[in-house]
Design a protein around this motif. Structure first.
Motif, PDB file in Angstrom:
ATOM      1  N   PHE A  20       0.828  -1.203   0.000  1.00  0.00           N
ATOM      2  CA  PHE A  20       0.000   0.000   0.000  1.00  0.00           C
ATOM      3  C   PHE A  20       0.864   1.255   0.000  1.00  0.00           C
ATOM      4  O   PHE A  20       0.606   2.219  -0.728  1.00  0.00           O
ATOM      5  CB  PHE A  20      -0.928  -0.003   1.222  1.00  0.00           C
ATOM      6  N   LEU A  21       1.935   1.257   0.815  1.00  0.00           N
ATOM      7  CA  LEU A  21       2.771   2.444   0.911  1.00  0.00           C
ATOM      8  C   LEU A  21       3.560   2.704  -0.374  1.00  0.00           C
ATOM      9  O   LEU A  21       3.860   3.858  -0.703  1.00  0.00           O
ATOM     10  CB  LEU A  21       3.726   2.329   2.099  1.00  0.00           C
ATOM     11  N   GLU A  22       3.908   1.652  -1.103  1.00  0.00           N
ATOM     12  CA  GLU A  22       4.568   1.861  -2.389  1.00  0.00           C
ATOM     13  C   GLU A  22       3.617   2.557  -3.365  1.00  0.00           C
ATOM     14  O   GLU A  22       4.025   3.459  -4.114  1.00  0.00           O
ATOM     15  CB  GLU A  22       5.038   0.526  -2.968  1.00  0.00           C
ATOM     16  N   LEU A  23       2.371   2.138  -3.378  1.00  0.00           N
ATOM     17  CA  LEU A  23       1.385   2.791  -4.237  1.00  0.00           C
ATOM     18  C   LEU A  23       1.110   4.220  -3.772  1.00  0.00           C
ATOM     19  O   LEU A  23       0.903   5.127  -4.588  1.00  0.00           O
ATOM     20  CB  LEU A  23       0.098   1.970  -4.272  1.00  0.00           C
ATOM     21  N   PHE A  24       1.127   4.417  -2.460  1.00  0.00           N
ATOM     22  CA  PHE A  24       0.957   5.762  -1.912  1.00  0.00           C
ATOM     23  C   PHE A  24       2.108   6.665  -2.362  1.00  0.00           C
ATOM     24  O   PHE A  24       1.899   7.828  -2.740  1.00  0.00           O
ATOM     25  CB  PHE A  24       0.900   5.691  -0.382  1.00  0.00           C
ATOM     26  N   PHE A  25       3.326   6.128  -2.331  1.00  0.00           N
ATOM     27  CA  PHE A  25       4.491   6.878  -2.805  1.00  0.00           C
ATOM     28  C   PHE A  25       4.314   7.267  -4.273  1.00  0.00           C
ATOM     29  O   PHE A  25       4.679   8.374  -4.682  1.00  0.00           O
ATOM     30  CB  PHE A  25       5.750   6.030  -2.605  1.00  0.00           C
ATOM     31  N   ASP A  26       3.752   6.374  -5.077  1.00  0.00           N
ATOM     32  CA  ASP A  26       3.548   6.667  -6.497  1.00  0.00           C
ATOM     33  C   ASP A  26       2.606   7.840  -6.714  1.00  0.00           C
ATOM     34  O   ASP A  26       2.694   8.528  -7.740  1.00  0.00           O
ATOM     35  CB  ASP A  26       2.994   5.430  -7.215  1.00  0.00           C
ATOM     36  N   LEU A  27       1.682   8.063  -5.773  1.00  0.00           N
ATOM     37  CA  LEU A  27       0.758   9.184  -5.930  1.00  0.00           C
ATOM     38  C   LEU A  27       1.511  10.505  -6.005  1.00  0.00           C
ATOM     39  O   LEU A  27       1.120  11.414  -6.743  1.00  0.00           O
ATOM     40  CB  LEU A  27      -0.240   9.213  -4.761  1.00  0.00           C
ATOM     41  N   THR A  32       4.297  15.116  -9.518  1.00  0.00           N
ATOM     42  CA  THR A  32       5.607  15.597  -9.958  1.00  0.00           C
ATOM     43  C   THR A  32       5.762  15.477 -11.466  1.00  0.00           C
ATOM     44  O   THR A  32       6.324  16.371 -12.120  1.00  0.00           O
ATOM     45  CB  THR A  32       6.714  14.821  -9.230  1.00  0.00           C
ATOM     46  N   LEU A  33       5.278  14.380 -12.064  1.00  0.00           N
ATOM     47  CA  LEU A  33       5.330  14.246 -13.519  1.00  0.00           C
ATOM     48  C   LEU A  33       4.526  15.352 -14.194  1.00  0.00           C
ATOM     49  O   LEU A  33       4.942  15.890 -15.224  1.00  0.00           O
ATOM     50  CB  LEU A  33       4.782  12.878 -13.940  1.00  0.00           C
ATOM     51  N   ASN A  34       3.379  15.688 -13.619  1.00  0.00           N
ATOM     52  CA  ASN A  34       2.566  16.768 -14.181  1.00  0.00           C
ATOM     53  C   ASN A  34       3.323  18.083 -14.158  1.00  0.00           C
ATOM     54  O   ASN A  34       3.279  18.866 -15.113  1.00  0.00           O
ATOM     55  CB  ASN A  34       1.262  16.883 -13.402  1.00  0.00           C
ATOM     56  N   VAL A  83      10.989   4.967   4.853  1.00  0.00           N
ATOM     57  CA  VAL A  83      11.547   5.353   3.554  1.00  0.00           C
ATOM     58  C   VAL A  83      10.449   5.789   2.595  1.00  0.00           C
ATOM     59  O   VAL A  83      10.563   6.832   1.924  1.00  0.00           O
ATOM     60  CB  VAL A  83      12.360   4.191   2.953  1.00  0.00           C
ATOM     61  N   LEU A  84       9.374   5.029   2.520  1.00  0.00           N
ATOM     62  CA  LEU A  84       8.322   5.328   1.552  1.00  0.00           C
ATOM     63  C   LEU A  84       7.548   6.590   1.918  1.00  0.00           C
ATOM     64  O   LEU A  84       7.251   7.421   1.044  1.00  0.00           O
ATOM     65  CB  LEU A  84       7.372   4.138   1.422  1.00  0.00           C
ATOM     66  N   LEU A  89       6.808  12.432   0.707  1.00  0.00           N
ATOM     67  CA  LEU A  89       6.842  13.851   1.054  1.00  0.00           C
ATOM     68  C   LEU A  89       7.921  14.572   0.257  1.00  0.00           C
ATOM     69  O   LEU A  89       7.686  15.659  -0.288  1.00  0.00           O
ATOM     70  CB  LEU A  89       7.092  14.009   2.555  1.00  0.00           C
ATOM     71  N   GLY A  90       9.103  13.961   0.167  1.00  0.00           N
ATOM     72  CA  GLY A  90      10.179  14.571  -0.607  1.00  0.00           C
ATOM     73  C   GLY A  90       9.809  14.732  -2.069  1.00  0.00           C
ATOM     74  O   GLY A  90      10.110  15.767  -2.691  1.00  0.00           O
ATOM     75  N   GLY A  91       9.146  13.726  -2.642  1.00  0.00           N
ATOM     76  CA  GLY A  91       8.721  13.803  -4.031  1.00  0.00           C
ATOM     77  C   GLY A  91       7.714  14.919  -4.260  1.00  0.00           C
ATOM     78  O   GLY A  91       7.771  15.625  -5.277  1.00  0.00           O
ATOM     79  N   LEU A  92       6.788  15.084  -3.319  1.00  0.00           N
ATOM     80  CA  LEU A  92       5.810  16.164  -3.445  1.00  0.00           C
ATOM     81  C   LEU A  92       6.495  17.533  -3.390  1.00  0.00           C
ATOM     82  O   LEU A  92       6.167  18.442  -4.171  1.00  0.00           O
ATOM     83  CB  LEU A  92       4.769  16.054  -2.328  1.00  0.00           C
ATOM     84  N   LEU A  93       7.456  17.681  -2.473  1.00  0.00           N
ATOM     85  CA  LEU A  93       8.166  18.959  -2.362  1.00  0.00           C
ATOM     86  C   LEU A  93       8.975  19.245  -3.621  1.00  0.00           C
ATOM     87  O   LEU A  93       9.038  20.390  -4.084  1.00  0.00           O
ATOM     88  CB  LEU A  93       9.071  18.938  -1.130  1.00  0.00           C
TER      89      LEU A  93
END
Length: 379
Positions: A20-27, A32-34, A83-84, A89-93
């Motif tokens: 679940f957390l891996e999929l959450f990380f993908d969100l 970020t891709l957008n 980590v995830l 959070l880091g990916g969103l920032l």
């Protein structure tokens, strides 16, 4: 203590499906891709494309290293959870910073990136202290320390920011391919780098689907804003068809043959190659998403034809090389489709964008049909 540390690591009997957390990380990666697509849409020049590629390479390496860590640790271990969540959070920032990452928000982009990568390494060192595989974490952390100096130097030297960050990424992408050789720690041995083929292939499929989601979202939003005239509707349908075809072309390869290939191969070779070639394919999908917005909402934009053609061409280039890495041979339909797309880009430069989009979709359709016929042919 050794036994408790061993329980932190992934074993063959552990489930390979994404948690679940891996999929959450993908969100976070969706957002970020957008944001990366926004950067390219704002500047369609060659320089703009190169700057977009630099930012995408940084964002992608965050995803790769996080996924690699999740593959090394047991799915339910506290290390993976920290980590995830931290990486999400880091990916969103980083995504927030991306549109101005080379200007006013450089500190946010670099700070989030280094905090995730260095924090992950330090956590691994603490949790695996005394374990032989802790040396692997130490090597990776040393390489991130070197690249981190370059990231920080680019932060404080704006005039040299792009080349310094490009050099930092070159160091980081080279690390897995050569086993992170480090003074006194040596080089990681193949046995230390084994990946779960099924898990890693599934994660690649999931992130590729996410990139296709960005393409469909971009097309849908552009269509909703531009109206439903014949030209806009035709462009929307062509982009949707392109998304379907790119998905089919990817699944034929990545969904069927990547997992056993990773299991068979020495991980430093195919693992590093898969990371890089998926970056090329996803760059193609992001470019196609930008092309979708242009074809539907801004068909008169200068340079739009190049973006519309470049997206599928990048995808085909990445897929061609991934096929060669897995099967040790090139896909002939894909190999032929690439120069055809280049010709389309040159010939259609002065034609209406809708025509260029239609011809590009037709080329991708032909490649997909011929490739599937080759794959499923008897014998």
């Amino acid at each position: 203590m050794a036994g408790s540390r061993e329980r932190l690591l992934r074993h063959r009997e552990d489930p390979v499906s994404a948690s679940f957390l891996e999929l959450f990380f993908d969100l976070a990666f969706v957002f970020t891709l957008n944001q990366v697509a926004v950067v390219l849409l704002a500047d369609l020049s060659v320089g703009g494309a190169l700057r977009t590629a630099l930012l995408l390479a940084g964002v992608w390496f965050l995803w790769v290293t996080t996924t690699w860590s999740a593959d090394w640790y047991a799915p339910d271990s506290p290390v993976v959870r920290v980590v995830l969540v931290g990486s999400a959070l880091g990916g969103l920032l980083m995504g927030v910073a991306v549109p101005a990452a080379l200007e006013g928000r450089a500190a946010l982009f670099v700070g989030a990136y280094l905090a995730v990568n260095m924090g992950r390494g330090l956590l691994g060192l603490v949790m695996l202290r005394g374990h032989p595989l802790g040396r692997r974490i130490a090597r990776i952390l040393c390489w991130f320390a070197v690249s981190g100096v370059l990231w920080l130097a680019g932060l404080f030297l704006p005039a040299a920011r792009v080349p310094l960050w490009a050099l930092a990424l070159l160091v980081e992408y080279a690390g897995p391919a050569v086993g992170w050789p480090t003074l006194r720690l040596g080089r990681s041995r193949p046995g230390e780098l084994r990946l779960s083929g099924a898990h890693f292939a599934e994660r690649f499929q999931q992130v590729f689907i996410i990139s296709l989601g960005e393409l469909i979202l971009s097309a849908g939003l552009a269509y909703a804003k531009s109206g439903t005239d014949v030209a806009q509707t035709s462009a929307f349908l062509l982009i949707f068809a392109t998304a379907v075809l790119l998905g089919l072309l990817y699944v034929t390869l990545g969904g069927r043959r990547l997992a056993p290939a990773i299991e068979r191969a020495e991980s430093t070779r195919l693992g590093a190659a898969s990371n890089l070639l998926h970056l090329v394919m996803i760059a193609g999908v992001v470019s196609t998403a930008v092309g979708a917005e242009l074809a539907i909402g801004r068909p008169g934009e200068p340079g739009a034809v190049g973006v519309v053609v470049a997206g599928p061409a990048l995808f085909l280039a990445g897929r061609l090389l991934l096929s060669a890495a897995i099967d040790r041979r090139f896909s002939l339909p894909t190999l032929l489709g690439l120069p055809v797309l280049v010709v389309v880009g040159l010939v259609a430069a002065d034609l209406p964008l809708l025509v260029a989009t239609a011809v590009t979709t037709a080329v991708i359709f032909a490649v997909a049909v011929l490739d599937r016929a080759r794959v499923f042919a008897p014998g």
